[in-house]
Design a protein around this motif. Structure first.
Motif, PDB file in Angstrom:
ATOM      1  N   THR A  26      -4.375  59.103  21.403  1.00  0.00           N
ATOM      2  CA  THR A  26      -4.806  60.128  20.450  1.00  0.00           C
ATOM      3  C   THR A  26      -6.325  60.128  20.403  1.00  0.00           C
ATOM      4  O   THR A  26      -6.977  59.174  20.846  1.00  0.00           O
ATOM      5  CB  THR A  26      -4.287  59.867  19.015  1.00  0.00           C
ATOM      6  N   ALA A  27      -6.881  61.164  19.807  1.00  0.00           N
ATOM      7  CA  ALA A  27      -8.331  61.238  19.622  1.00  0.00           C
ATOM      8  C   ALA A  27      -8.805  60.155  18.669  1.00  0.00           C
ATOM      9  O   ALA A  27      -9.934  59.687  18.762  1.00  0.00           O
ATOM     10  CB  ALA A  27      -8.728  62.612  19.093  1.00  0.00           C
ATOM     11  N   GLU A  28      -7.918  59.729  17.748  1.00  0.00           N
ATOM     12  CA  GLU A  28      -8.299  58.754  16.720  1.00  0.00           C
ATOM     13  C   GLU A  28      -8.039  57.307  17.129  1.00  0.00           C
ATOM     14  O   GLU A  28      -8.521  56.390  16.487  1.00  0.00           O
ATOM     15  CB  GLU A  28      -7.510  59.024  15.420  1.00  0.00           C
ATOM     16  N   ARG A  61      -1.999  54.842  16.628  1.00  0.00           N
ATOM     17  CA  ARG A  61      -1.375  55.243  15.362  1.00  0.00           C
ATOM     18  C   ARG A  61       0.001  55.834  15.650  1.00  0.00           C
ATOM     19  O   ARG A  61       0.324  56.188  16.778  1.00  0.00           O
ATOM     20  CB  ARG A  61      -2.219  56.256  14.597  1.00  0.00           C
ATOM     21  N   ARG A 111      -6.951  54.958  22.367  1.00  0.00           N
ATOM     22  CA  ARG A 111      -7.788  56.134  22.096  1.00  0.00           C
ATOM     23  C   ARG A 111      -7.954  56.931  23.394  1.00  0.00           C
ATOM     24  O   ARG A 111      -8.134  56.366  24.472  1.00  0.00           O
ATOM     25  CB  ARG A 111      -9.154  55.692  21.587  1.00  0.00           C
ATOM     26  N   THR A 160      -9.276  69.604  16.678  1.00  0.00           N
ATOM     27  CA  THR A 160      -9.435  68.142  16.722  1.00  0.00           C
ATOM     28  C   THR A 160      -9.819  67.640  18.110  1.00  0.00           C
ATOM     29  O   THR A 160     -10.631  66.729  18.250  1.00  0.00           O
ATOM     30  CB  THR A 160      -8.117  67.453  16.294  1.00  0.00           C
TER      31      THR A 160
END
Length: 196
Positions: free
Chosen positions: A34-36, A39, A54, A86
């Motif tokens: 994910t970009a974050e 998670r 990431r 995002t």
């Protein structure tokens, strides 16, 4: 070779898992990102998958962008729009990376188009989104897979396995692709449109 499958809130699970399994069976190192960073990511179909890393747009290899899933067209468009916002910067960096091929399944190409990243390029998407793709300045082709060099897109939700097999053939070789086809008992469908 490394392949990153990008997850975002509302992603379509089949768009992500089809290529994930196929590329992994083809010998690639595949991870959910994910970009974050790591998670639990809720899909559009009421369950989550765990991203373990990431998104790294500067890495070499493949990047797979799925579409979104939902129960109505407006909801899917909203999910894709949120993801486009995002992911715009890392996806722009990925498309500028000469060592990375960006690939999409189903509405993933719409996500890239909504972010303004593939204007003037040739791509495909789910048959329901071809006119929208074209309206965003993309040369939309009604075919199973479009290979536009460093951008490879696949049509509807079930095309993820076909995309994975095509990428295994392109990056690893036809012999390995046939092995994976045999393992999965799957025969590829449709035509591959190529810029070459």
């Amino acid at each position: 070779m490394r392949a990153q499958v990008v997850l975002f809130d509302g992603f379509d699970p089949l768009d992500a898992i089809g290529p994930y399994e196929t590329l992994g069976a083809g010998g690639l190192q595949v991870e959910l990102v994910t970009a974050e960073g790591p998670r639990d990511v809720p899909s559009g179909l009421a369950f989550s998958l765990r991203a373990t890393a990431r998104l790294d747009p500067l890495a070499a290899g493949l990047l797979v962008v799925p579409g979104a899933a939902g129960h109505d067209e407006d909801g899917v468009v909203a999910l894709l729009g949120n993801a486009a916002e995002t992911l715009k910067t890392p996806l722009r960096q990925a498309l500028e990376n000469n060592d990375l091929t960006v690939t999409t399944v189903c509405g993933g190409s719409l996500l890239l188009a909504m972010a303004g990243l593939i204007t003037g390029r040739t791509a495909t998407t789910n048959h329901l989104g071809l006119h929208a793709l074209e309206a965003m300045g993309v040369n939309a082709v009604r075919t199973r897979i479009v290979d536009d060099g460093d951008l490879v897109t696949a049509a509807g939700v079930t095309s993820g396995v076909d995309l994975g097999l095509y990428l295994v053939e392109r990056e690893v070789g036809a012999r390995k692709a046939v092995e994976v086809e045999t393992l999965f008992a799957h025969e590829r469908r449709g035509t591959v449109w190529s810029a070459a």
